[in-house]
Design an enzyme around this catalytic site. Structure first.
Site, PDB file in Angstrom:
ATOM      1  N   CYS A 110       0.815  -1.209   0.000  1.00 33.03           N
ATOM      2  CA  CYS A 110       0.000   0.000   0.000  1.00 33.03           C
ATOM      3  C   CYS A 110       0.855   1.268   0.000  1.00 33.03           C
ATOM      4  CB  CYS A 110      -0.973   0.007   1.166  1.00 33.03           C
ATOM      5  SG  CYS A 110      -0.249  -0.473   2.711  1.00 33.03           S
ATOM      6  N   HIS A 113      18.854  -0.500  -1.592  1.00 28.76           N
ATOM      7  CA  HIS A 113      17.439  -0.170  -1.481  1.00 28.76           C
ATOM      8  C   HIS A 113      16.601  -1.417  -1.190  1.00 28.76           C
ATOM      9  CE1 HIS A 113      13.716   2.010  -2.211  1.00 28.76           C
ATOM     10  NE2 HIS A 113      13.310   0.955  -2.886  1.00 28.76           N
ATOM     11  N   SER A 137      10.243   1.880   5.566  1.00 31.69           N
ATOM     12  CA  SER A 137       8.793   1.868   5.752  1.00 31.69           C
ATOM     13  C   SER A 137       8.301   3.165   6.365  1.00 31.69           C
ATOM     14  CB  SER A 137       8.396   0.725   6.688  1.00 31.69           C
ATOM     15  OG  SER A 137       8.824  -0.492   6.156  1.00 31.69           O
ATOM     16  N   GLN A 162       5.418  -9.264   2.804  1.00 24.86           N
ATOM     17  CA  GLN A 162       4.922  -8.827   1.495  1.00 24.86           C
ATOM     18  C   GLN A 162       5.988  -9.026   0.422  1.00 24.86           C
ATOM     19  OE1 GLN A 162       3.989  -4.978   3.026  1.00 24.86           O
ATOM     20  NE2 GLN A 162       1.782  -5.353   3.064  1.00 24.86           N
ATOM     21  N   GLY A 185     -17.044   4.277  29.099  1.00 23.95           N
ATOM     22  CA  GLY A 185     -17.236   5.235  28.019  1.00 23.95           C
ATOM     23  C   GLY A 185     -16.869   4.621  26.684  1.00 23.95           C
TER      24      GLY A 185
END
Lengths: 443, 281
Positions: free
Chosen positions: A52, A101, A111, A122, A191
Site C-alpha cells: 500500500c 534499497h 517503511s 509482502q 465510556g
C-alpha cells in the site's frame, strides 16, 4: 554501458497518495505483469513488489540506463499515468544503490512506520509469486535471499521491532509489565471513543474473560459490549466493577472525575491489594491524578502513553542506525559476489588463449607427429594439457586471492595485459557469436 | 593449586558480573550471553571445587566458614540459573553473580586455616543436615531480596513513567512478586528445619538444646521476622512493594546473623573460636 541491477519505483516518500493509488500493478496475482516487464528488450530478470505504500520493479537489465527508461515507459502505459508525472515521482536506483534499497525495504528501514514487520512478508510473497511466474534468474534469486537474510540479521541483532510505537500497543505492553500474564485478568471499559476501543481490541486477544463495558447510556454500553462479545454494565455499579477489574480503560466525555482517588483506595482493600492498571484516555481527565500515588495502582493518561511511544520511536531510530550498518555490510558482501562473476571473463579468456596456443603448436607439428600411435598421441595430449593447467593455475589464484574489489580490477587488468588477452572475448560476446553462427547456419 | 577450581569459579563469576553490567549500560548484544555462559561455567568450576573439598576433608565440606560461604554462594548461583532458565532477565544475573563472588571472596579471606582435621564434634551427620538446610533457607531469602530490589526499582520506574531500557529488561512486577510469594514459605520451612536440627544436634552433643548463644538468639529473631512476614502476606494480604521491602529487611537480618554475629559476639558458632571452629548458620 553494462548489465546491472536496477530498482524503479515510488513510495510514500516520493509520491503523493493520488499518484501512489494509481500505480499499484493491479491484477498481478499470477505474475502476468512481471512477465510483461520481462518481455521488454534488455530485461533479463524481474520482480514486482507492490504494497500500500510502495510499488517497485526490481530488474536485472542490460544495458541498465536504456532499459530503465523502457521500464518507466511501460509502467506509465500499464497504469495510464502521464509519463512526465510518473518520472517526477519515481526513484531509480542502479547497482549497489539498488541492492541497498532492496535490503532496506526488506528490513523495514524504508517503511512509513520504521521497523514494522509486515513488509518482509509482502516482499516474500512477491518473490514467491514471481518465482512461480519464472521471471527470476540467478542474480535476483540471490539478491532476494540475501535480502531476507539481512532482514533476519536486523531482527536478531537490533531492537528495531521491539518497542511499541502505537498508544494502544504501548498500553498493552505496560499492562504486561505490571500484571504479568494477562490471560486471567479482567478488563473494564468506561465510556467509548476510538482510542479506547482500539486499546480494548488489542487487549481482547490477550484476555480470556469477557470485557466489561460501562456507559452513562446503558444502550450504548450494550451495543459496544455486543461488538466485543463482552458484558454491559450500568454506570451506577461502577465501584463494584472496579473491585474486579485489573485493567481499566476510561474515555468518557465527563467534565469532572469519574473515578476518584478515595474510590480506588476503598476498592483496594476489597481487592486484597491486587495491583491495578488504569488508562485514562479522556480529555478532560476521567481519573484523578492522585490515584497514581496509591500503592499498587498505576495510572497512565494519554499524554503519558504518547510520551512512551515517542521515546520508543526514538529508540527505533537508534536501532535503525545499527541496522543500516548491517545493511551496508550485506550490500558489500553481495557486490563482492557479483564481482566474482566479473572475474570469470578474464579467467575464461586466459584458459582459451592457452588452449589456442596448445592446439596451434600441436597442429603445427602435426607432420612430425604423424608417426605416433594413438596411445602416444593421448599421452601428448595429457602432457600438454597439464602444462597449460599448471601455467594457468598461478595467475588464476592471483586473480581470486584478493577480496578488495578495486584491487581485483587492477589484478584482472594486469593478467589481461601480461597474457595479452585483448581480443579473447568474454563469454557474453561468445554467446552472441554462437547465436549469430546459428542464425547463419539456418540461412 | 588446591584451590584452582575455587579461584577460577570466582574469576568466572566476576567476568560474568562485568559482562552483565556492560550489557545493562550499553546494549552490546554479545555481552548478555557471555555473562550467562561464564556464570554457567563458573557454576561448573564451583561444583568441582566443592567436590574437591569433599575429598580433601573426607566429610561434607561445611565445617569451615570458607566452605560454608562457598556452599552458600553455590546455592545462590544454582537458584539463579534455575530461575534464569524460566524467565531470562539479564538483571537477575547482574545481581546474583556479584553476590556469589563477594561471598566466596569473603569466605576465602575469613578462613585462614583450610587444613587440619575436623573437630570431632563436627564429624557428625547433624552437620550436613543443620548447615545445608540453614544455607538453603538463606539462599532462598537471598533470591527473594534480589527480587525485592528489582521490584522496588521496576515499580519506581513505572510510577514515575520513565520507561527506558532497564524497564524493558526487568521482569514484570507480577513475576517478581510471584517469586517472593513462592520463596517465602520454602525459605521459612528450610530455615525452621535448620534451626530445629541445630537444637537437636546441640542436645545430642552437649546435652542441652538451646543455650542462648548470640547466633541462636539472632536466628530466632530472624525466624520471627520471617514468621511475621508470612502472617502479613497471608492474613493481611500484603504484597508488592511492602512485601519487597520486607524481603530486603529480612535478608539484611539473615546476613547479620550469618556473618555479623559470628564476627562480633563470638560464641560456639564463631568463625574465630579455635577450639570449636563451627560455621555460622
Amino acid at each position: 554501458m553494462s548489465s546491472g541491477l536496477a530498482v524503479i519505483g515510488l513510495n510514500h516518500k516520493t509520491a503523493p497518495v493520488n499518484v501512489r493509488e494509481r500505480v499499484t500493478f493491479p491484477a498481478n496475482n499470477e505474475g502476468n505483469l512481471t512477465r510483461s516487464i520481462l518481455s521488454l528488450p534488455g530485461v533479463l530478470e524481474a520482480i514486482i513488489v507492490s504494497t500500500c505504500n510502495r510499488s517497485e520493479v526490481i530488474a536485472q537489465c542490460d544495458p541498465v540506463d536504456k532499459v530503465v527508461e523502457t521500464i518507466l515507459d511501460t509502467i506509465a502505459v500499464i497504469h495510464g499515468v502521464d509519463r512526465q508525472i510518473l518520472g517526477r515521482h519515481c526513484y531509480t536506483w542502479i547497482g549497489d544503490d539498488a541492492v541497498r534499497h532492496v535490503f532496506r525495504v526488506a528490513c523495514s528501514l524504508d517503511s512509513m512506520i520504521l521497523g514494522e514487520p509486515q513488509i518482509l512478508g509482502q516482499v516474500k510473497d512477491s518473490f514467491r509469486r514471481d518465482s512461480a511466474a519464472n521471471t527470476i534468474g540467478p542474480t535476483l534469486s540471490r539478491l532476494m535471499h540475501r535480502a531476507f537474510f539481512t532482514a533476519k540479521r536486523v531482527r536478531n541483532e537490533t531492537g528495531i521491532g521491539v518497542a511499541a510505537v502505537s498508544v494502544a500497543y504501548a498500553a498493552v505492553e505496560l499492562a504486561k509489565k505490571i500484571l504479568g500474564d494477562l490471560k486471567d485478568k479482567s478488563v473494564l471499559l468506561i465510556g467509548a471513543g476510538e482510542m479506547a476501543e482500539l486499546t480494548a481490541r488489542h487487549l481482547i486477544g490477550q484476555v480470556m474473560s469477557p470485557i466489561c463495558v460501562a456507559n452513562r447510556t446503558f444502550e450504548n454500553a450494550c451495543t459496544l459490549a455486543d461488538e466485543f462479545g463482552g458484558e454491559a454494565l450500568r454506570f451506577e455499579r461502577l465501584s463494584g466493577a472496579l473491585a474486579k477489574a485489573d485493567i481499566v480503560i476510561s474515555s468518557t466525555g465527563a467534565c469532572d472525575a469519574v473515578i476518584k482517588a478515595t474510590d480506588v483506595k476503598n476498592v483496594m482493600k476489597t481487592r486484597k491489594y491486587r495491583p491495578m492498571f488504569l488508562i485514562d484516555i479522556a480529555v478532560p481527565r476521567d481519573i484523578e491524578a492522585q490515584v497514581n500515588d496509591i500503592d499498587g495502582v498505576y495510572l497512565y493518561n494519554i499524554d503519558d502513553l504518547q510520551a512512551v511511544v515517542s521515546e520508543n520511536l526514538g529508540e527505533r531510530m537508534n536501532e535503525a542506525l545499527k541496522a543500516e550498518e548491517i545493511v551496508d555490510d550485506e550490500v558489500k558482501k553481495f557486490m563482492d559476489w557479483t564481482k566474482t562473476l566479473d572475474l570469470s571473463p578474464t579467467i575464461v579468456a586466459l584458459r582459451e588463449k592457452l588452449e589456442t596456443i596448445r592446439n596451434g603448436e600441436i597442429s603445427r607439428m602435426n607432420g612430425k607427429l604423424s608417426k605416433l600411435d594413438d596411445g602416444q598421441r593421448e599421452i601428448l595430449e595429457i602432457i600438454t594439457r597439464s602444462i597449460i593447467n599448471k601455467i594457468a593455475h598461478d595467475p588464476i589464484s592471483f586473480l581470486k586471492k584478493t577480496k578488495s574489489t578495486s584491487r581485483r580490477e587492477v589484478n584482472a587488468d594486469i593478467v589481461q595485459r601480461v597474457f595479452n588477452l585483448h581480443g579473447f572475448s568474454n563469454p557474453r560476446d561468445e554467446l552472441e557469436e554462437n547465436l549469430e553462427n546459428e542464425a547463419d547456419n539456418r540461412n | 593449586m588446591d584451590l584452582i577450581f575455587f579461584k577460577s569459579a570466582v574469576v568466572l563469576y566476576l567476568i560474568s558480573t562485568l559482562s552483565f553490567f556492560i550489557f545493562l549500560l550499553s546494549s552490546s548484544s554479545l555481552t548478555c550471553p557471555t555473562g550467562l555462559w561464564t556464570a554457567r561455567l563458573g557454576f561448573g568450576c564451583h561444583s568441582l571445587s566443592i567436590i574437591h573439598r569433599t575429598f580433601f576433608s573426607g566429610f561434607f565440606p561445611l565445617a569451615t566458614p570458607f566452605d560454608a560461604l562457598s556452599m552458600f554462594a553455590w546455592l545462590i548461583t544454582c537458584l539463579f540459573l534455575l530461575i534464569q532458565h524460566r524467565d531470562s532477565s539479564p538483571i537477575f544475573g547482574a545481581m546474583a553473580t556479584p553476590m556469589a563472588a563477594v561471598l566466596m571472596i569473603a569466605g576465602a579471606t575469613l578462613s585462614y586455616q583450610l587444613e587440619g582435621p575436623i573437630v570431632p564434634i563436627l564429624h557428625s551427620w547433624w552437620l550436613p543436615i543443620h548447615v545445608s538446610f540453614a544455607l538453603a533457607g538463606n539462599s532462598v531469602f537471598a533470591i527473594m531480596a534480589i527480587c525485592g530490589l528489582m521490584y522496588l526499582y521496576q515499580e519506581r520506574l513505572i510510577k514515575r513513567k520513565r520507561l527506558g531500557r532497564i524497564h524493558k529488561l526487568l521482569p514484570s512486577l507480577e513475576t517478581l512478586d510471584f517469586i517472593n510469594r513462592r520463596g517465602l514459605p520454602i525459605g521459612f520451612f528450610l530455615m525452621t528445619v535448620g534451626i530445629l536440627s541445630g537444637a537437636l544436634w546441640a542436645g545430642s552433643a552437649w546435652g542441652f538444646y538451646w543455650s542462648w548463644d548470640p547466633k541462636e538468639t539472632w536466628s530466632l529473631i530472624t525466624w520471627f521476622a520471617y514468621a511475621v512476614m508470612i502472617h502479613q502476606r497471608l492474613v493481611l494480604g500484603w504484597r508488592g512493594k511492602r512485601a519487597a521491602i520486607m524481603a530486603i529487611i529480612g535478608f539484611a537480618l539473615v546476613m547479620f546473623t550469618f556473618i555479623g554475629v559470628s564476627l562480633m559476639f563470638g560464641g560456639h558458632h564463631s568463625f574465630r573460636n579455635p577450639t570449636l571452629r563451627i560455621t555460622g548458620a
